[in-house]
Design a protein around this motif. Structure first.
Motif, PDB file in Angstrom:
ATOM      1  N   GLY A 138      -1.871 -37.603 -16.546  1.00 29.45           N
ATOM      2  CA  GLY A 138      -1.623 -37.605 -17.986  1.00 29.45           C
ATOM      3  C   GLY A 138      -2.872 -37.286 -18.785  1.00 29.45           C
ATOM      4  O   GLY A 138      -2.818 -36.539 -19.775  1.00 29.45           O
ATOM      5  N   GLU A 189       4.638 -35.534 -17.879  1.00 31.84           N
ATOM      6  CA  GLU A 189       3.434 -35.826 -18.650  1.00 31.84           C
ATOM      7  C   GLU A 189       3.344 -34.973 -19.903  1.00 31.84           C
ATOM      8  O   GLU A 189       2.845 -35.433 -20.942  1.00 31.84           O
ATOM      9  CB  GLU A 189       2.184 -35.616 -17.781  1.00 31.84           C
ATOM     10  N   THR A 245       5.905 -33.891 -21.677  1.00 37.63           N
ATOM     11  CA  THR A 245       6.859 -34.424 -22.655  1.00 37.63           C
ATOM     12  C   THR A 245       6.373 -35.749 -23.266  1.00 37.63           C
ATOM     13  O   THR A 245       6.821 -36.131 -24.348  1.00 37.63           O
ATOM     14  CB  THR A 245       8.228 -34.654 -21.985  1.00 37.63           C
ATOM     15  N   LYS A 246       5.465 -36.457 -22.590  1.00 36.34           N
ATOM     16  CA  LYS A 246       4.934 -37.703 -23.142  1.00 36.34           C
ATOM     17  C   LYS A 246       3.991 -37.459 -24.310  1.00 36.34           C
ATOM     18  O   LYS A 246       3.900 -38.296 -25.224  1.00 36.34           O
ATOM     19  CB  LYS A 246       4.193 -38.486 -22.051  1.00 36.34           C
ATOM     20  N   SER A 247       3.285 -36.341 -24.288  1.00 39.73           N
ATOM     21  CA  SER A 247       2.276 -36.086 -25.319  1.00 39.73           C
ATOM     22  C   SER A 247       2.610 -34.921 -26.233  1.00 39.73           C
ATOM     23  O   SER A 247       1.972 -34.770 -27.279  1.00 39.73           O
ATOM     24  CB  SER A 247       0.920 -35.817 -24.655  1.00 39.73           C
ATOM     25  N   SER A 300      13.825 -38.512 -18.598  1.00 42.44           N
ATOM     26  CA  SER A 300      12.543 -39.073 -19.037  1.00 42.44           C
ATOM     27  C   SER A 300      12.546 -39.403 -20.518  1.00 42.44           C
ATOM     28  O   SER A 300      11.695 -40.173 -20.981  1.00 42.44           O
ATOM     29  CB  SER A 300      11.406 -38.092 -18.726  1.00 42.44           C
ATOM     30  N   GLY A 314      11.861 -37.370 -22.975  1.00 44.95           N
ATOM     31  CA  GLY A 314      11.087 -36.429 -23.781  1.00 44.95           C
ATOM     32  C   GLY A 314      11.729 -35.071 -23.920  1.00 44.95           C
ATOM     33  O   GLY A 314      11.356 -34.299 -24.805  1.00 44.95           O
TER      34      GLY A 314
END
Length: 280
Positions: free
Chosen positions: A125, A171, A173-175, A205, A207
């Motif tokens: 990440g 990762e 889609t998380k940020s 997920s 995202g």
């Protein structure tokens, strides 16, 4: 005679100077008491020579004795410093890296310390956020990047998601706000792609949703999608599209096995997004 033999050289020189001074005084008084025209050249020369001798004798006696006494301590200090420096240099020269050794116990402790203080490897990440430069929106094509297939014709038969790319997608889609897009030849190919993504768990997920997977029938349509979304990053395998978008998109990743000869300064090249983000 006994008195003269027991006297020091300095006292003898002092008495000599006194005698010379008395003689010069006598001659000078005689000079002033006698008219200058009555003196002959020998008398004048004798007086002048005597005066010069007294002056040089006094300078020779007075000046030299003090100078050596003042300089001798400095010479002794210099010699002492030189000897100390020589000893220190010889001691340092005698110590070589080969002479320094640690006991086995100390080596074991050092290994534990070195292992404890090893630099911590960044997480995936962290690497994704670092590579994307905190980009808030990313667009990416499917063929050759997310899918094993590389042409729309292959999608008419099957669609397979690369297992190695799933962690990277998660990762991203998380940020960032991620959009996937691809050119398809029919509706069946579109449904097949969506089913493959869902089966791989891409939509679970949170995202990425199905509404962010876009389809078009031409390459120009994919270029239009990218320009309308105005992402910070676009990922593609088509060098022509990458070149066209270089003026409008801040950063691009060109996924290709072979590095192109010429690329824009804001276009990066990698064999896969897994390799680019350090996952492979």
């Amino acid at each position: 005679m006994a008195e003269s033999s027991s006297s020091s050289p300095t006292e003898e020189i002092a008495r000599l100077i006194k005698r010379l001074s008395a003689y010069v005084t006598f001659k000078m008084s005689s000079l002033f008491s006698t008219s200058i025209p009555n003196l002959d050249s020998r008398s004048i020369g004798a007086i002048a020579g005597l005066a010069i001798a007294v002056i040089f004798t006094w300078r020779a006696i007075r000046a030299p004795p003090g100078e050596p006494r003042r300089r001798q301590p400095k010479r002794r200090m210099q010699s002492a410093e030189t000897s100390s420096a020589a000893v220190a240099q010889s001691n340092l020269a005698s110590i070589t890296p080969n002479d320094v050794s640690l006991p086995r116990e100390d080596n074991g402790v050092q290994d534990v310390v070195d292992q404890f203080f090893q630099p911590v490897k960044p997480t995936l990440g962290q690497m994704v956020r670092q590579k994307l430069s905190e980009g808030r929106k990313v667009t990416c094509r499917l063929l050759g990047v997310i899918l094993e297939e590389s042409s729309p014709e292959e999608l008419q038969k099957q669609a397979t998601v690369k297992s190695s790319v799933l962690e990277v997608l998660l990762e991203i889609t998380k940020s960032s706000d991620l959009y996937l897009m691809e050119r398809v030849l029919d509706d069946e190919s579109e449904a097949r792609v969506l089913e493959a993504l869902e089966t791989a768990g891409v939509f679970t997920s949170g995202g990425l949703v199905k509404d962010k997977v876009l389809f078009c029938s031409t390459e120009v349509g994919r270029t239009s999608f990218v320009r309308q979304l105005e992402p910070d990053w676009h990922i593609d395998t088509n060098p022509e599209i990458t070149t066209q978008l270089a003026r409008f998109i801040k950063y691009q990743l060109h996924v290709s096995a072979a590095k192109p000869e010429r690329t824009a300064p804001n276009v990066f090249t990698s064999q896969s997004i897994e390799q680019f983000f350090g996952c492979a």
